[in-house]
Scaffold this active site. Structure first.
Site, mmCIF file in Angstrom:
data_model
loop_
_atom_site.group_PDB
_atom_site.id
_atom_site.type_symbol
_atom_site.label_atom_id
_atom_site.label_comp_id
_atom_site.label_asym_id
_atom_site.label_seq_id
_atom_site.Cartn_x
_atom_site.Cartn_y
_atom_site.Cartn_z
ATOM 1 N N ASN A 98 0.669 -1.235 -0.130
ATOM 2 C CA ASN A 98 -0.006 -0.057 -0.016
ATOM 3 C C ASN A 98 0.834 1.230 -0.152
ATOM 4 O O ASN A 98 0.422 2.455 -0.388
ATOM 5 C CB ASN A 98 -0.976 0.088 1.064
ATOM 6 C CG ASN A 98 -0.523 -0.082 2.405
ATOM 7 O OD1 ASN A 98 0.669 -0.179 2.833
ATOM 8 N ND2 ASN A 98 -1.023 0.687 3.521
ATOM 9 N N GLY A 110 2.628 -5.123 7.772
ATOM 10 C CA GLY A 110 1.502 -5.923 7.177
ATOM 11 C C GLY A 110 0.184 -6.143 7.962
ATOM 12 O O GLY A 110 0.090 -5.444 8.442
ATOM 13 N N ASN A 160 -2.240 -8.147 10.420
ATOM 14 C CA ASN A 160 -2.024 -8.786 11.825
ATOM 15 C C ASN A 160 -1.700 -10.270 11.696
ATOM 16 O O ASN A 160 -1.045 -10.901 12.249
ATOM 17 C CB ASN A 160 -3.271 -8.719 12.620
ATOM 18 C CG ASN A 160 -3.190 -7.317 13.173
ATOM 19 O OD1 ASN A 160 -3.307 -6.539 12.410
ATOM 20 N ND2 ASN A 160 -3.058 -7.271 14.668
ATOM 21 N N VAL A 208 -0.138 -12.194 9.427
ATOM 22 C CA VAL A 208 1.211 -12.473 8.859
ATOM 23 C C VAL A 208 2.131 -12.213 10.026
ATOM 24 O O VAL A 208 3.185 -12.899 10.378
ATOM 25 C CB VAL A 208 1.707 -11.881 7.370
ATOM 26 C CG1 VAL A 208 3.117 -12.187 7.251
ATOM 27 C CG2 VAL A 208 0.681 -12.339 6.399
ATOM 28 N N GLY A 209 1.803 -10.898 10.580
ATOM 29 C CA GLY A 209 2.608 -10.619 11.669
ATOM 30 C C GLY A 209 2.811 -11.517 12.985
ATOM 31 O O GLY A 209 3.773 -11.878 13.426
ATOM 32 N N GLU A 246 4.515 -3.679 12.151
ATOM 33 C CA GLU A 246 3.496 -2.559 12.219
ATOM 34 C C GLU A 246 2.574 -3.418 11.632
ATOM 35 O O GLU A 246 2.654 -3.616 10.175
ATOM 36 C CB GLU A 246 4.140 -1.396 11.274
ATOM 37 C CG GLU A 246 5.365 -0.640 12.025
ATOM 38 C CD GLU A 246 4.639 0.109 13.317
ATOM 39 O OE1 GLU A 246 3.451 0.295 13.225
ATOM 40 O OE2 GLU A 246 5.410 0.468 14.130
ATOM 41 N N CYS A 258 -3.112 1.876 6.514
ATOM 42 C CA CYS A 258 -3.161 1.518 7.957
ATOM 43 C C CYS A 258 -3.775 2.620 8.638
ATOM 44 O O CYS A 258 -4.242 2.226 9.833
ATOM 45 C CB CYS A 258 -1.952 0.864 8.360
ATOM 46 S SG CYS A 258 -0.579 2.140 8.295
HETATM 47 P P1 NAP Z 1 0.342 -8.721 4.267
HETATM 48 O O1 NAP Z 1 -0.365 -9.866 3.234
HETATM 49 O O2 NAP Z 1 0.608 -9.263 5.607
HETATM 50 O O3 NAP Z 1 1.710 -8.784 3.395
HETATM 51 C C1 NAP Z 1 2.834 -8.099 3.653
HETATM 52 C C2 NAP Z 1 4.138 -8.668 3.551
HETATM 53 O O4 NAP Z 1 4.261 -10.179 4.406
HETATM 54 C C3 NAP Z 1 4.114 -9.073 1.937
HETATM 55 O O5 NAP Z 1 5.307 -8.856 1.492
HETATM 56 C C4 NAP Z 1 3.855 -10.498 1.976
HETATM 57 O O6 NAP Z 1 4.012 -11.166 0.765
HETATM 58 C C5 NAP Z 1 4.544 -10.896 3.020
HETATM 59 N N1 NAP Z 1 4.373 -12.203 3.678
HETATM 60 C C6 NAP Z 1 2.941 -13.033 3.559
HETATM 61 N N2 NAP Z 1 3.028 -14.169 4.318
HETATM 62 C C7 NAP Z 1 4.132 -14.385 4.806
HETATM 63 C C8 NAP Z 1 4.839 -15.205 5.729
HETATM 64 N N3 NAP Z 1 4.233 -16.207 5.984
HETATM 65 N N4 NAP Z 1 6.144 -14.824 6.025
HETATM 66 C C9 NAP Z 1 6.801 -13.561 5.862
HETATM 67 N N5 NAP Z 1 6.246 -12.949 4.998
HETATM 68 C C10 NAP Z 1 5.043 -12.968 4.501
HETATM 69 O O7 NAP Z 1 -0.038 -7.393 4.279
HETATM 70 P P2 NAP Z 1 -0.646 -6.767 2.826
HETATM 71 O O8 NAP Z 1 -1.906 -7.241 2.163
HETATM 72 O O9 NAP Z 1 0.594 -6.466 1.860
HETATM 73 O O10 NAP Z 1 -0.887 -4.983 3.511
HETATM 74 C C11 NAP Z 1 -2.160 -4.734 3.880
HETATM 75 C C12 NAP Z 1 -1.721 -4.796 5.428
HETATM 76 O O11 NAP Z 1 -0.950 -4.009 5.951
HETATM 77 C C13 NAP Z 1 -3.199 -4.180 6.349
HETATM 78 O O12 NAP Z 1 -3.441 -5.028 7.507
HETATM 79 C C14 NAP Z 1 -2.556 -2.930 6.849
HETATM 80 O O13 NAP Z 1 -3.163 -2.546 8.016
HETATM 81 C C15 NAP Z 1 -1.301 -3.191 7.265
HETATM 82 N N6 NAP Z 1 -0.393 -2.060 7.007
HETATM 83 C C16 NAP Z 1 0.195 -1.484 8.216
HETATM 84 C C17 NAP Z 1 1.090 -0.432 8.315
HETATM 85 C C18 NAP Z 1 1.500 -0.115 9.739
HETATM 86 O O14 NAP Z 1 2.217 0.693 9.592
HETATM 87 N N7 NAP Z 1 0.987 -0.302 10.701
HETATM 88 C C19 NAP Z 1 1.289 0.506 7.207
HETATM 89 C C20 NAP Z 1 0.810 -0.109 5.992
HETATM 90 C C21 NAP Z 1 -0.064 -1.280 6.013
HETATM 91 P P3 NAP Z 1 3.276 -11.338 -0.625
HETATM 92 O O15 NAP Z 1 1.899 -10.743 -0.319
HETATM 93 O O16 NAP Z 1 4.040 -10.772 -1.511
HETATM 94 O O17 NAP Z 1 3.057 -12.795 -0.769
#
Ligand code: NAP
Ligand code: MG
Length: 463
Positions: A139, A215, A217, A219-220, A237, A271
């Protein structure tokens, strides 16, 4: 002879999913492991490069980013749907993040402390950790990676970065620009691939000293479950469900404009997006009318882009349907944008008559959806705004200074806004949340040093 068949990923434009924007080669697990090995080997040389010189490279990167602003903004916009204007703003922000951390190369890395013995010189020295893994979402394809990579590098760490596969082309471009900026080989490596495969390898790798992740919650939590028991430093985050409060004494024009901006900017895929608003009953009708008017000014496809992917499109429309089924009243939008069905366009959507048992009030939707709630008074608003597992950001719109200060004290979030939208902070200010929104040290500002360095305490007996 064995032929290695590389997996190729094509990227499509969410505004027009039949348009292929480009393609990238994905890395295998073996290549990912090799990247970790060379990152480990490059660490010694980078650590022993002066921090001033490390900062100079970041400054050069800022300049290159600005020189290439058009191509970077265009690529990201076509990959994930944010409007070109929004992307230009983000790239500029990226350059200012780089310049802030470039200056860190010239700032103090320790302190001299008094000792019980006058013969002793006692001081601290910040030192890098080693190989850092950065895993980022789609994002903010430029700003989030840079606010992790820039401090990691300037403090002397090497970085293996996995951008979201959704923004792989933007990730590739940034990697190339860092190379052009003069970053030595292997100090930063971009690993292209899926989180579930190469991401998992990076998280588990024994040579990794720290993981900085932004990313979801889910995956975190998975990262915590995998490596929480090790000595690796972890910074997560995660999501948000950010509330705004509009009190009866607020400037309602400002409050309505910023609430809608907070909710709909970047198609609600931030986020820190405003996703709930509590309005004091004395001004409820008036404020709601202004909010609706502001939302109707948005031109989908012009001032608001599509959502980033088919997955996002399906999930957001399902969340909207669920809100309808749970009994919330739809007052604006609520469907895919008519006449724009070729892309992942969703109308700005506003629900009223929302209560706190409804999913639209508690779950992160990550789309252009705002839940509006009427409250008796400020006390009810603060109680409900804190009634969430998340704690990233919150806003209050008021002209009452006591209530503003009370809100600053009692709001359970990392980012508090008074008369401003729920968005993020400037590079020199710490960024992060409370509760389930964050774990570990804050990002950006001087807080970044906490995460990307460790401390040596030195005692010298001078006599
Ligand atoms: P996501 O699905 O959790 O993915 C984030 C990253 O983690 C991607 O690069 C993803 O890879 C990777 N990933 C997925 N599974 C993994 C695993 N098992 N081990 C290691 N890495 C893995 O999040 P998103 O859909 O990209 O982003 C949206 C989310 O991010 C929302 O929940 C949003 O609130 C949060 N966000 C938080 C902040 C903050 O600062 N608090 C800022 C922006 C966004 P791939 O997707 O490439 O497979
Ligand atoms: Mg995802």
């Amino acid at each position: 002879m064995t032929t290695i068949v590389k997996e190729i990923r094509q990227q499509f434009n969410p505004a027009c999913p039949s348009e292929c924007v480009g393609q990238v080669e994905l890395m295998s697990i073996e290549e990912t492991k090799a990247a970790l090995t060379v990152a480990q080997e490059a660490f010694e040389g980078w650590k022993n490069t002066s921090s001033v010189a490390r900062g100079d490279i970041l400054r050069m990167m800022a300049q290159l980013l600005e020189e290439n602003i058009d191509i970077v903004a265009e690529t990201a916009s076509k990959e994930m749907g944010k409007t070109k204007n929004e992307m230009i703003g983000e790239v500029k922000r990226g350059a200012s993040i780089l310049r802030y951390f470039a200056q860190e190369g010239m700032r103090s890395t320790g302190e001299v402390l008094p000792s019980v013995s006058e013969a002793k010189l006692l001081y601290t020295k910040r030192v890098p950790l080693g190989v850092i893994v950065a895993i980022t979402p789609w994002n903010f394809p430029v700003a989030i990676p840079l606010w992790k990579i820039a401090p990691a590098l300037v403090y002397g760490n090497t970085v293996v970065w996995k951008p979201s596969i959704e923004v792989a082309l933007t990730g590739k471009l940034l990697g190339e620009l860092f190379e052009q900026a003069g970053l030595p080989k292997h100090v930063l490596q971009v690993v292209q691939g899926r989180g579930s495969t190469v991401g998992q390898v990076l998280v588990e790798a024994p040579e990794v000293k720290a993981i900085t992740f932004t990313g979801s919650n889910g995956v975190g939590q998975n990262i915590l479950n995998t490596v929480g028991h090790t000595k690796k430093k972890i910074q997560l985050e995660l999501g948000g469900k950010n509330a705004a409060i509009i009190l009866a004494d607020a400037d309602l024009d400002v409050a309505a404009r910023l609430t809608v901006e907070g909710a709909m900017k970047q198609t609600g895929q931030r986020c820190t997006a405003t996703s709930r608003v509590y309005i004091e009953e004395a001004v409820y009708e008036k404020a709601l009318e202004k909010i609706i008017a502001e939302a109707k000014k948005i031109e989908v496809g012009v001032t608001m882009g599509p959502v980033s992917s088919k997955e996002q499109y399906t999930n957001i429309l399902a969340a909207i349907d669920k809100a309808k089924a749970e009994g919330a009243t739809l007052v604006v939008g609520g469907t895919a944008t008519k006449g724009k069905e070729e892309g992942y366009f969703i109308d700005p959507t506003i629900f009223t008559d929302v209560n706190h048992t409804m999913s639209v009030a508690c779950e992160e939707i990550f789309g252009p959806v705002l839940a509006v709630m009427k409250v008796k008074d400020y006390e009810e608003a603060i109680k409900l705004s804190n009634d969430t597992e998340f704690g990233l950001s919150a806003s209050i719109y008021t002209t009452n200074i006591q209530k503003a200060f009370d809100f600053i004290e009692r709001s359970e979030v990392g980012l508090v806004q008074v008369n401003d939208e729920t968005g993020g902070a400037e590079p020199q200010a710490p960024f992060g949340g409370m509760k389930n929104s964050s774990t570990g040290a804050r990002e950006q500002g001087q807080a970044a040093k906490e995460f990307f360095t460790t401390i040596k305490t030195v005692t010298i007996n001078t006599r």
